[in-house]
Design an enzyme around this catalytic site. Sequence first.
Site, PDB file in Angstrom:
ATOM      1  N   SER A   1      74.992  44.440 -79.211  1.00  0.00           N
ATOM      2  CA  SER A   1      73.882  44.642 -78.291  1.00  0.00           C
ATOM      3  C   SER A   1      72.831  43.574 -78.557  1.00  0.00           C
ATOM      4  CB  SER A   1      73.282  46.037 -78.483  1.00  0.00           C
ATOM      5  OG  SER A   1      72.709  46.147 -79.784  1.00  0.00           O
ATOM      6  N   LYS A   2      71.701  43.704 -77.883  1.00  0.00           N
ATOM      7  CA  LYS A   2      70.643  42.705 -78.030  1.00  0.00           C
ATOM      8  C   LYS A   2      70.167  42.564 -79.467  1.00  0.00           C
ATOM      9  CE  LYS A   2      68.797  42.974 -73.328  1.00  0.00           C
ATOM     10  NZ  LYS A   2      67.617  43.305 -72.504  1.00  0.00           N
TER      11      LYS A   2
END
Length: 469
Positions: free
Chosen positions: A238-239
Amino acid sequence: MTVRTRFAPSPTGYLHLGGARTALFNWLLARQTGGQFVLRVEDTDRERSTEESVQAILDGMDWLGLDYDEGPFFQTRRYDLYKEIIERLVESGHAYRCYCSKESLEEMREKARLEKRKPRYDGTCRDRTEPVPGVEPVLRFKTPLDGKVVIDDLVKGKIEIDNAELDDLVICRSDGNPTYNLSVVADDIDMRITHVVRGDDHINNTPRQIHIFNALGAPLPKFAHLPMILGDDGKRMSKRHGAVSVMQYQQEGILPQALLNYLARLGWSHGDQELFSLDELKTLFSLEACQKSGSVFDNTKLLWVNQQHMAQLSGAELGDQLQLELKEMGIDTAAGPSPEKLAGLLRERAQTVKDMAVQSRIFYVDDVELDPKAAQKQLRPVSLAVLQAVQAELQSESQWTAANLKQRLDNVAQSLEVGFGKIGQPLRVAITGGSASPDIADTLELIGQERSVARIGKAIEYVEKRSAG
């Protein structure tokens, strides 16, 4: 049977790595079988879908070279189809109107939690025949109460889900908008999709979608659920792991073919082979060779793969890539050597095209900034005579070639009775600003005589000020 695959992203953000890998695997399956690859934009989430995200997806697909045979289709333009499918399900008794309020649904979920049961709709309206005045109902699919769904997954193997674990999912909201599972099935039937290849976060949706396929009397596609791409902590990427748009990798100087190669190896393998061309991937790829568990994204490995792909490019091809990167940096390549020549000099020293472009800057600008540590170490008073002798020797050279320049530097070493290192290191700092560069004679040739002599002059001024100070 003609194989037809699809990539169906939601335009709620950029095209991320997991989506790009899903697109790649669908593309490979279609291309190696002579089938068709369809692009479908699932934009029914109107609050989160944006035109910018749609364009980001299209740009990403274009940069990666994943061409599609049909599309892009947009679900928001296909509501007539969904309405027709929903009406068929209602008429056949496979769907019903549900008038339960949000409050009553929350009570059902809370009761289930207290009784340590899985929260699910309890079927209150399943057999209701009378409408509730003043309430716009949702439409729910009537899931079989017993039995099980068996998925012969091409990656995961056999997956069985008891129908008792599934509730009657909403297929149409009270405002008339279809939900995800309904629109996906309607599209897959209408587009004659034969293989549904997607991330394993969709496994929970699959039994629900199979029920809708069956209710409509449509043939089932083959399902393949790909393992997640993981961060270095073993959790879904994810980010927080630095996961970014595939276009970010373009900006970082990664070649599209290198990124595709690396993504293919995240969850698929062919023996111990690490490097693949697209033609090889189209020949060798198979869903059966995909692994069942997640793969960790390793940026260091990606850089290595990219460097190997850069090494395989011809001088002209790598020069073209460098030209584009230099243009992005605002550098006028007319003011220096051809990017093709420069790429030949720097290809062994860069992991990305951007690395190469950054290293190339010194060949196109008039002045370079001296690295303080390198200057402190190499541009000492003892190097003054060396730099003056080198400047005088290079000023008089009429044929500015690497071979001639090497001879000139050897002449200085002999006349001063010093080793070549005593000349090469201060000269390297003088003309490049730092202590690392390709072969010094090759570097001098491409920087050019005027710039080289001028930079040596500035280094001499630096040493003289240091001596005086």
